[in-house]
Design an enzyme around this catalytic site. Structure first.
Site, PDB file in Angstrom:
ATOM      1  N   CYS A  11      34.738  13.760  69.447  1.00  0.00           N
ATOM      2  CA  CYS A  11      34.212  13.138  70.665  1.00  0.00           C
ATOM      3  C   CYS A  11      35.299  12.213  71.214  1.00  0.00           C
ATOM      4  O   CYS A  11      36.487  12.403  70.909  1.00  0.00           O
ATOM      5  CB  CYS A  11      32.895  12.416  70.394  1.00  0.00           C
ATOM      6  SG  CYS A  11      32.995  11.070  69.179  1.00  0.00           S
TER       7      CYS A  11
ATOM      8  N   ASN B  24      34.959   8.481  68.471  1.00  0.00           N
ATOM      9  CA  ASN B  24      34.700   8.721  67.039  1.00  0.00           C
ATOM     10  C   ASN B  24      33.900   7.578  66.408  1.00  0.00           C
ATOM     11  O   ASN B  24      34.104   7.237  65.245  1.00  0.00           O
ATOM     12  CB  ASN B  24      36.005   8.967  66.254  1.00  0.00           C
ATOM     13  CG  ASN B  24      35.804   9.529  64.848  1.00  0.00           C
ATOM     14  OD1 ASN B  24      36.517   9.161  63.917  1.00  0.00           O
ATOM     15  ND2 ASN B  24      34.838  10.399  64.655  1.00  0.00           N
TER      16      ASN B  24
ATOM     17  N   CYS C  78      30.334   7.257  67.836  1.00  0.00           N
ATOM     18  CA  CYS C  78      28.928   7.571  68.161  1.00  0.00           C
ATOM     19  C   CYS C  78      28.556   9.007  67.810  1.00  0.00           C
ATOM     20  O   CYS C  78      27.823   9.258  66.849  1.00  0.00           O
ATOM     21  CB  CYS C  78      28.653   7.321  69.644  1.00  0.00           C
ATOM     22  SG  CYS C  78      28.879   5.601  70.165  1.00  0.00           S
ATOM     23  N   ARG C  79      29.049   9.980  68.599  1.00  0.00           N
ATOM     24  CA  ARG C  79      28.570  11.353  68.449  1.00  0.00           C
ATOM     25  C   ARG C  79      29.165  12.099  67.267  1.00  0.00           C
ATOM     26  O   ARG C  79      28.410  12.598  66.403  1.00  0.00           O
ATOM     27  CB  ARG C  79      28.836  12.140  69.752  1.00  0.00           C
ATOM     28  CG  ARG C  79      27.987  11.677  70.906  1.00  0.00           C
ATOM     29  CD  ARG C  79      28.514  12.218  72.220  1.00  0.00           C
ATOM     30  NE  ARG C  79      29.816  11.634  72.555  1.00  0.00           N
ATOM     31  CZ  ARG C  79      30.571  11.982  73.567  1.00  0.00           C
ATOM     32  NH1 ARG C  79      30.170  12.973  74.354  1.00  0.00           N
ATOM     33  NH2 ARG C  79      31.712  11.374  73.809  1.00  0.00           N
ATOM     34  N   SER C  80      30.487  12.216  67.214  1.00  0.00           N
ATOM     35  CA  SER C  80      31.078  13.079  66.165  1.00  0.00           C
ATOM     36  C   SER C  80      30.832  12.561  64.743  1.00  0.00           C
ATOM     37  O   SER C  80      30.663  13.374  63.834  1.00  0.00           O
ATOM     38  CB  SER C  80      32.557  13.367  66.421  1.00  0.00           C
ATOM     39  OG  SER C  80      33.334  12.205  66.452  1.00  0.00           O
TER      40      SER C  80
ATOM     41  N   ASP D 234      27.290  11.495  76.029  1.00  0.00           N
ATOM     42  CA  ASP D 234      27.820  10.248  75.497  1.00  0.00           C
ATOM     43  C   ASP D 234      26.747   9.160  75.575  1.00  0.00           C
ATOM     44  O   ASP D 234      26.291   8.817  76.660  1.00  0.00           O
ATOM     45  CB  ASP D 234      29.035   9.855  76.353  1.00  0.00           C
ATOM     46  CG  ASP D 234      29.740   8.626  75.839  1.00  0.00           C
ATOM     47  OD1 ASP D 234      29.191   7.943  74.951  1.00  0.00           O
ATOM     48  OD2 ASP D 234      30.835   8.340  76.330  1.00  0.00           O
TER      49      ASP D 234
HETATM   50  P1  4NP Z   1      31.693   8.596  71.239  1.00  0.00           P
HETATM   51  O1  4NP Z   1      31.139   7.429  72.186  1.00  0.00           O
HETATM   52  O2  4NP Z   1      32.766   9.325  72.017  1.00  0.00           O
HETATM   53  O3  4NP Z   1      30.487   9.443  71.011  1.00  0.00           O
HETATM   54  O4  4NP Z   1      32.197   7.937  69.985  1.00  0.00           O
HETATM   55  C1  4NP Z   1      31.981   6.506  72.826  1.00  0.00           C
HETATM   56  C2  4NP Z   1      32.475   5.446  72.129  1.00  0.00           C
HETATM   57  C3  4NP Z   1      33.267   4.514  72.776  1.00  0.00           C
HETATM   58  C4  4NP Z   1      33.536   4.661  74.120  1.00  0.00           C
HETATM   59  C5  4NP Z   1      33.027   5.736  74.827  1.00  0.00           C
HETATM   60  C6  4NP Z   1      32.248   6.666  74.172  1.00  0.00           C
HETATM   61  N1  4NP Z   1      34.316   3.694  74.801  1.00  0.00           N
HETATM   62  O5  4NP Z   1      34.454   3.792  76.026  1.00  0.00           O
HETATM   63  O6  4NP Z   1      34.850   2.768  74.146  1.00  0.00           O
END
Ligand code: 4NP
Length: 154
Positions: A8, A11, A13-15, A123
């Site tokens: 993602c 790294n 939240c989702r993955s 996201d």
């Molecule tokens: P992820 O979520 O890609 O699922 O880990 C996010 C985590 C952080 C951010 C965006 C999405 N950020 O903008 O910091």
């Protein structure tokens, strides 16, 4: 498929949630698959998963507490049989750095798992707790699809 990397943006939240679901469900299914996760961005390298992701995963019985964020690196495109992106933006960012010889390893997670809709894991970072529960539900559906795919020999 003996190794898979889930990717993602951050790294956190989702993955990491998909990785935790994969680890647990592949083991339960008796499948020996090397799993990991990484982010296209470097904003959160070394950090634990988002506390909302940890809480939602725990509600469904998955443990994400040991996770530490890392960024995708060149060696990942050689090491992993499949590199599965959570959304189209992640897939496009990966395609820019993926060597041409390994481009077929790069796929969108849910469609590769046989899920027709939705095609992306949204996201949840800027939303509420429900978005994180939705990530766990999509992770479970996607990993179920991957297990079916592997059992069919694909
Ligand atoms: P992820 O979520 O890609 O699922 O880990 C996010 C985590 C952080 C951010 C965006 C999405 N950020 O903008 O910091």
């Amino acid at each position: 498929m003996s190794s898979v990397l889930f990717v993602c943006l951050g790294n956190i939240c989702r993955s990491p949630v998909v990785e935790a679901v994969a680890r647990a469900e592949f083991a339960r299914a008796g499948l020996n698959v090397d799993v990991d996760s990484a982010g296209t961005g470097d904003y959160h390298v070394g950090q634990v998963a988002d506390k909302r992701a940890i809480a939602s995963a725990a509600k469904y019985g998955y443990d994400v507490t040991a996770h530490r964020a890392r960024q995708v690196e060149a060696a990942d495109f050689v090491r992993y049989d499949r590199i599965l992106a959570m959304d189209q933006s992640n897939r496009r960012d990966l395609a820019v750095v993926c060597p041409a010889a390994h481009i077929e390893r790069l796929q969108l997670f849910l469609p590769f798992a046989g899920i027709e809709a939705p095609t992306e894991v949204p996201d949840p970072y800027f939303g509420g707790a429900a978005g994180f529960d939705h990530v766990v539900e999509l992770a479970r559906r996607g990993i179920g699809g991957l297990i079916a795919r592997m059992r069919s020999g694909a």
